[in-house]
Design an enzyme around this catalytic site. Structure first.
Site, PDB file in Angstrom:
ATOM      1  CB  CYS A 179      -7.755   3.847   5.565  1.00  0.00           C
ATOM      2  SG  CYS A 179      -6.415   2.713   5.055  1.00  0.00           S
ATOM      3  N   GLY A 182       1.195  -1.107  -0.175  1.00  0.00           N
ATOM      4  CA  GLY A 182       0.060   0.104  -0.403  1.00  0.00           C
ATOM      5  C   GLY A 182       1.079   1.522   0.250  1.00  0.00           C
ATOM      6  N   GLY A 184      -8.643 -13.996   0.325  1.00  0.00           N
ATOM      7  CA  GLY A 184      -8.317 -14.598   1.740  1.00  0.00           C
ATOM      8  C   GLY A 184      -8.198 -16.329   1.748  1.00  0.00           C
ATOM      9  N   GLY A 185      -7.169 -16.628   2.116  1.00  0.00           N
ATOM     10  CA  GLY A 185      -6.537 -17.920   2.768  1.00  0.00           C
ATOM     11  C   GLY A 185      -6.408 -18.647   1.008  1.00  0.00           C
ATOM     12  CB  SER A 209      -1.079  -4.108  13.896  1.00  0.00           C
ATOM     13  OG  SER A 209      -0.660  -2.933  14.401  1.00  0.00           O
TER      14      SER A 209
END
Length: 309
Positions: free
Chosen positions: A133, A49, A248-249, A73
């Site tokens: 965000c 990003g 996702g996964g 995080s």
């Protein structure tokens, strides 16, 4: 049937040699993976990003393993637009894969400015907005939390760019199809889903959250989220008319096939890149093998097949 399998896919005006993309935040700026991955073979990748100015990210610890996944995080650490343009992008000129720039901002104006800046870069093939965000002008509530806010920020980016615009959706909402419809109404060319789920890991010895970002929460990704993310792709791909990119996964070709059958036009490989740097290549090879084994000569013929059952 012959041995050839057509893995090319079309997302409206945006075409890919195959449906395998590396997800943002798991593949650096592409260059870091060149010892393991032939960038000329995969469909493309989403950059880490990007923001207008460099960001340092959150304090450590930033990552912790969970059951069947991981919590992160990172805090959107990145080199910023100028360094990406001057130091990273020139080295990508030799590769044929699609370069999708993931970007974000703290305000609507920053999203618009970033979309406009990225649109000046010829080597950038598409943009992916991260709307998970916090909107600092609205007290830190995520841009993705409200359909009206989604429309506002996506419309601003749409005004600023003619490039193919993907909006990456957060799963931390009541109904992701509502968010997707808002993005579509605002001019998104496609949506990618899902981003990470909010979660927490505690350090039982110290009785405190493991992650060091202050509130202890992070983004959950990996195989643990696949069934939930797959359902969201299934629901969303039938609710909007624009293409859906599923993630996702995803670890295997079979995982990718499930997403395509659920309605995804393409898929992104994320957490798997951390435990297997060649995950995208293995999935790509596996897709060819799976299609041959099942007498499929064009992978696009599988899109949405689960709807018909």
């Amino acid at each position: 049937m012959g041995s050839a399998v057509d893995l090319s896919v079309s997302l409206g005006t945006f075409s890919l040699a195959n449906p395998v993309l590396a997800a943002s935040g798991t593949f650096g700026y592409g260059l870091e993976f060149t010892p393991f991955v032939d960038l000329n073979r995969i469909g493309g990748f989403c950059t880490k990003g990007l923001s207008l100015k460099p960001r340092m990210g959150n304090p450590a610890p930033r990552v912790v393993e969970t059951a069947a996944g991981m919590l992160n995080s990172i805090g959107l650490e990145n080199v910023g637009f100028d360094r990406f343009r001057d130091e990273k992008l020139p080295h990508l000129q030799m590769y044929d894969c699609r370069v999708v720039c993931n970007f974000f901002g703290d305000t609507v104006a920053e999203y618009e400015e970033m979309a406009r800046a990225l649109s000046t870069l010829d080597r950038v093939d598409a943009l992916e907005m991260n709307i998970s965000c916090p909107n600092v002008e609205e007290g830190g509530v995520q841009f993705s939390a409200d359909p009206k806010t989604v429309e506002k920020v996506v419309s601003a980016a749409r005004r600023a760019t003619d490039k193919f615009l993907v909006v990456k959706l957060s799963p931390n909402v009541t109904d992701i199809t509502v968010t997707a419809k808002a993005a579509e109404a605002a001019g998104a060319d496609a949506v990618s889903l899902v981003n990470t789920y909010v979660g927490m890991v505690l350090d039982a010895e110290r009785a405190v959250p493991y992650l060091g970002n202050g509130n202890g929460t992070g983004g959950l990704s990996g195989p643990a989220i696949k069934p939930i993310a797959l359902n969201m792709v299934y629901q969303t791909s039938q609710a909007v008319s624009i293409p859906v990119i599923g993630l996702g996964g995803i670890r295997t070709a079979e995982d990718a096939i499930e997403y395509i059958m659920a309605g995804a036009s393409a898929i992104q490989v994320g957490t798997a890149n951390f435990f297997d740097p060649r995950a995208t290549m293995n999935i790509l090879d596996g897709l060819t093998d799976w299609c041959r084994d099942h007498d499929i000569d064009k992978i696009e013929s599988l899109r949405g097949r689960a709807w018909k059952q």
